[in-house]
Design a protein around this motif. Structure first.
Motif, PDB file in Angstrom:
ATOM      1  N   UNK A  59      30.151  24.140  17.071  1.00  0.00           N
ATOM      2  CA  UNK A  59      30.173  23.062  16.272  1.00  0.00           C
ATOM      3  C   UNK A  59      30.467  23.306  14.764  1.00  0.00           C
ATOM      4  N   UNK A  60      29.697  24.423  14.410  1.00  0.00           N
ATOM      5  CA  UNK A  60      29.812  24.720  12.930  1.00  0.00           C
ATOM      6  C   UNK A  60      31.123  25.427  12.571  1.00  0.00           C
ATOM      7  N   UNK A  61      31.773  26.134  13.683  1.00  0.00           N
ATOM      8  CA  UNK A  61      32.925  26.759  13.513  1.00  0.00           C
ATOM      9  C   UNK A  61      33.882  25.759  13.267  1.00  0.00           C
ATOM     10  N   UNK A  62      33.860  24.599  14.357  1.00  0.00           N
ATOM     11  CA  UNK A  62      34.846  23.548  14.346  1.00  0.00           C
ATOM     12  C   UNK A  62      34.764  22.762  12.898  1.00  0.00           C
ATOM     13  N   UNK A  63      33.657  22.708  12.520  1.00  0.00           N
ATOM     14  CA  UNK A  63      33.412  21.732  11.313  1.00  0.00           C
ATOM     15  C   UNK A  63      34.105  22.543   9.888  1.00  0.00           C
ATOM     16  N   UNK A  64      33.862  23.748  10.101  1.00  0.00           N
ATOM     17  CA  UNK A  64      34.327  24.597   8.990  1.00  0.00           C
ATOM     18  C   UNK A  64      35.862  24.582   8.916  1.00  0.00           C
ATOM     19  N   UNK A  65      36.373  24.489  10.045  1.00  0.00           N
ATOM     20  CA  UNK A  65      37.817  24.526  10.347  1.00  0.00           C
ATOM     21  C   UNK A  65      38.590  23.296   9.983  1.00  0.00           C
ATOM     22  N   UNK A  66      37.876  22.365  10.132  1.00  0.00           N
ATOM     23  CA  UNK A  66      38.049  20.903   9.925  1.00  0.00           C
ATOM     24  C   UNK A  66      38.638  20.099  11.133  1.00  0.00           C
ATOM     25  N   UNK A  67      37.989  20.723  12.339  1.00  0.00           N
ATOM     26  CA  UNK A  67      38.571  20.012  13.598  1.00  0.00           C
ATOM     27  C   UNK A  67      37.732  18.994  13.989  1.00  0.00           C
ATOM     28  N   UNK A  68      36.482  19.061  13.454  1.00  0.00           N
ATOM     29  CA  UNK A  68      35.460  17.979  13.876  1.00  0.00           C
ATOM     30  C   UNK A  68      34.920  17.788  12.417  1.00  0.00           C
ATOM     31  N   UNK A  69      33.985  16.565  12.476  1.00  0.00           N
ATOM     32  CA  UNK A  69      33.223  16.320  11.368  1.00  0.00           C
ATOM     33  C   UNK A  69      31.966  15.740  11.629  1.00  0.00           C
ATOM     34  N   UNK A  70      30.962  15.941  10.926  1.00  0.00           N
ATOM     35  CA  UNK A  70      29.558  15.558  11.159  1.00  0.00           C
ATOM     36  C   UNK A  70      29.131  14.295  10.635  1.00  0.00           C
ATOM     37  N   UNK A  71      28.523  13.510  11.116  1.00  0.00           N
ATOM     38  CA  UNK A  71      27.942  12.061  10.569  1.00  0.00           C
ATOM     39  C   UNK A  71      26.671  11.796  11.006  1.00  0.00           C
ATOM     40  N   UNK A  87      42.543  16.256   8.092  1.00  0.00           N
ATOM     41  CA  UNK A  87      41.457  17.149   7.549  1.00  0.00           C
ATOM     42  C   UNK A  87      42.153  18.511   7.449  1.00  0.00           C
ATOM     43  N   UNK A  88      41.374  19.062   6.343  1.00  0.00           N
ATOM     44  CA  UNK A  88      41.855  20.566   5.882  1.00  0.00           C
ATOM     45  C   UNK A  88      40.835  21.323   5.978  1.00  0.00           C
ATOM     46  N   UNK A  89      40.890  22.674   6.009  1.00  0.00           N
ATOM     47  CA  UNK A  89      39.553  23.462   6.089  1.00  0.00           C
ATOM     48  C   UNK A  89      38.672  23.191   5.039  1.00  0.00           C
ATOM     49  N   UNK A  90      37.333  23.170   5.225  1.00  0.00           N
ATOM     50  CA  UNK A  90      36.431  22.699   4.203  1.00  0.00           C
ATOM     51  C   UNK A  90      36.652  21.669   3.379  1.00  0.00           C
ATOM     52  N   UNK A  91      37.728  20.815   3.697  1.00  0.00           N
ATOM     53  CA  UNK A  91      37.708  19.578   2.834  1.00  0.00           C
ATOM     54  C   UNK A  91      38.140  18.452   3.712  1.00  0.00           C
ATOM     55  N   UNK A  92      37.108  17.625   4.129  1.00  0.00           N
ATOM     56  CA  UNK A  92      37.427  16.705   5.002  1.00  0.00           C
ATOM     57  C   UNK A  92      37.912  15.126   4.312  1.00  0.00           C
ATOM     58  N   UNK A  93      38.606  14.810   4.840  1.00  0.00           N
ATOM     59  CA  UNK A  93      39.024  13.397   4.750  1.00  0.00           C
ATOM     60  C   UNK A  93      38.312  12.345   5.559  1.00  0.00           C
ATOM     61  N   UNK A  94      37.090  11.995   4.870  1.00  0.00           N
ATOM     62  CA  UNK A  94      35.986  11.525   5.839  1.00  0.00           C
ATOM     63  C   UNK A  94      35.968  10.044   5.464  1.00  0.00           C
ATOM     64  N   UNK A  95      36.893   9.466   4.450  1.00  0.00           N
ATOM     65  CA  UNK A  95      36.839   8.123   3.976  1.00  0.00           C
ATOM     66  C   UNK A  95      36.881   6.937   4.888  1.00  0.00           C
ATOM     67  N   UNK A  96      36.355   7.230   6.038  1.00  0.00           N
ATOM     68  CA  UNK A  96      36.601   5.887   6.856  1.00  0.00           C
ATOM     69  C   UNK A  96      34.884   5.295   7.132  1.00  0.00           C
ATOM     70  N   UNK A  97      34.870   4.321   7.690  1.00  0.00           N
ATOM     71  CA  UNK A  97      33.662   3.628   7.927  1.00  0.00           C
ATOM     72  C   UNK A  97      32.967   4.045   9.096  1.00  0.00           C
ATOM     73  N   UNK A  98      31.572   4.598   9.171  1.00  0.00           N
ATOM     74  CA  UNK A  98      30.938   5.117  10.214  1.00  0.00           C
ATOM     75  C   UNK A  98      29.984   3.886  10.566  1.00  0.00           C
ATOM     76  N   UNK A  99      30.418   3.210  11.731  1.00  0.00           N
ATOM     77  CA  UNK A  99      29.595   2.192  12.109  1.00  0.00           C
ATOM     78  C   UNK A  99      28.351   2.593  13.386  1.00  0.00           C
ATOM     79  N   UNK A 100      27.347   2.246  12.898  1.00  0.00           N
ATOM     80  CA  UNK A 100      26.134   2.928  13.795  1.00  0.00           C
ATOM     81  C   UNK A 100      25.522   1.657  14.554  1.00  0.00           C
ATOM     82  N   UNK A 101      25.773   1.476  15.777  1.00  0.00           N
ATOM     83  CA  UNK A 101      25.177   0.576  16.568  1.00  0.00           C
ATOM     84  C   UNK A 101      23.777   0.752  16.842  1.00  0.00           C
ATOM     85  N   UNK A 102      22.884  -0.349  16.410  1.00  0.00           N
ATOM     86  CA  UNK A 102      21.455  -0.501  16.492  1.00  0.00           C
ATOM     87  C   UNK A 102      21.280  -0.642  17.844  1.00  0.00           C
TER      88      UNK A 102
END
Lengths: 146, 146
Positions: A59-71, A87-102
DNA sequence: TTAAGTGCAAAATCTTTGCAAATGT
DNA sequence: ACATTTGCAAAGATTTTGCACTTAA
């Protein structure tokens, strides 16, 4: 593998100079299968054959490479989701809304959402937004209305 | 105590049927002194005389009572800040923007911010927003511009 | 006086690190 | 063959639990 045909996941790993191993492909298919972000505990549950430590490292390798992102969800536990392609390496385009269902605790990544510009107090400079909202997802909302 | 005059913190604790103990008053004054949310590690550092376990218990009690609220920073560590007065027990009015400075790591609670309405995809029903943004706070922004 | 709160010790979790064996290229 | 990756063991860190002592009311 029976066919020599490369699937998307294999191409993805190649692109990032990561070896195509069983555990990695499994993580990719797990995360891709869901339209919601998945917590590490959940991943562990489904992939009990894979060592917990290996999962951390994948997971941390994937995150570093920009394959996945953590929320992080409402409890502060990390949930993982596939990144959109830009998404690029170490620079995520994470500007979307994360909706957390309660109710069902799922974390939805609502990518294609036009976020209104948010005006910050003077002095604050937002490099990037990471927006969270919580409430009921369509499924749970429906279930409750009944 | 030299004076019998009750300060705000004592009133606050009384209101929630919590005993006015040293550790609790100290936590309240620490959190109130800052306009940013404080992480538990930071609190531990400042209050080395208070047992770590006691801190856990105080913070979760305060959170239950609606005295403080928890916000997670970019690393998923919990940060605590005083609630605005309209927080009720187990039901936080947390609809302000949490600004996470990527430089100094401080978490600002921007309460008095008019959030634009966010339109969610059909079906989603937001009970309450918890919005996060990240970037540079005024202080760090200034420091970098120089 | 007594119920609530604190502090210490210890358990239970979660996360990281080190290294030998296994695996992909 | 060789660098990566995995799995196990063990260290470190974080959070929870239990219980005796202390303290506010």
């Amino acid at each position: 593998m029976a066919l020599s045909h490369k699937n998307n996941f294999e191409v993805l790993l190649e692109k990032h100079h990561l070896k195509k191993t069983g555990p990695r492909l499994k993580v990719l298919s797990m995360l891709s299968a869901k339209n919601v972000a998945t917590s590490q505990p959940d991943l562990e549950g489904v992939m009990s054959d894979i060592d917990r430590v290996t999962l951390y490292r994948i997971l941390s390798a994937f995150e570093e490479k920009g394959i996945i992102h953590k929320v992080f969800d409402l409890n502060g536990t990390a949930n993982y989701a596939m990144c959109s392609s830009d998404c690029e390496e170490n620079h995520h385009h994470d500007e979307h809304l994360h909706f957390n269902c309660t109710a069902c605790k799922n974390v939805y990544c609502l990518d294609d959402l036009n976020l209104p510009p948010i005006k910050l107090p003077a002095g604050f400079k937002s490099e990037g937004f990471t927006l969270y909202a919580s409430g009921l997802c369509p499924k749970c909302n429906k279930a409750i209305e009944k």
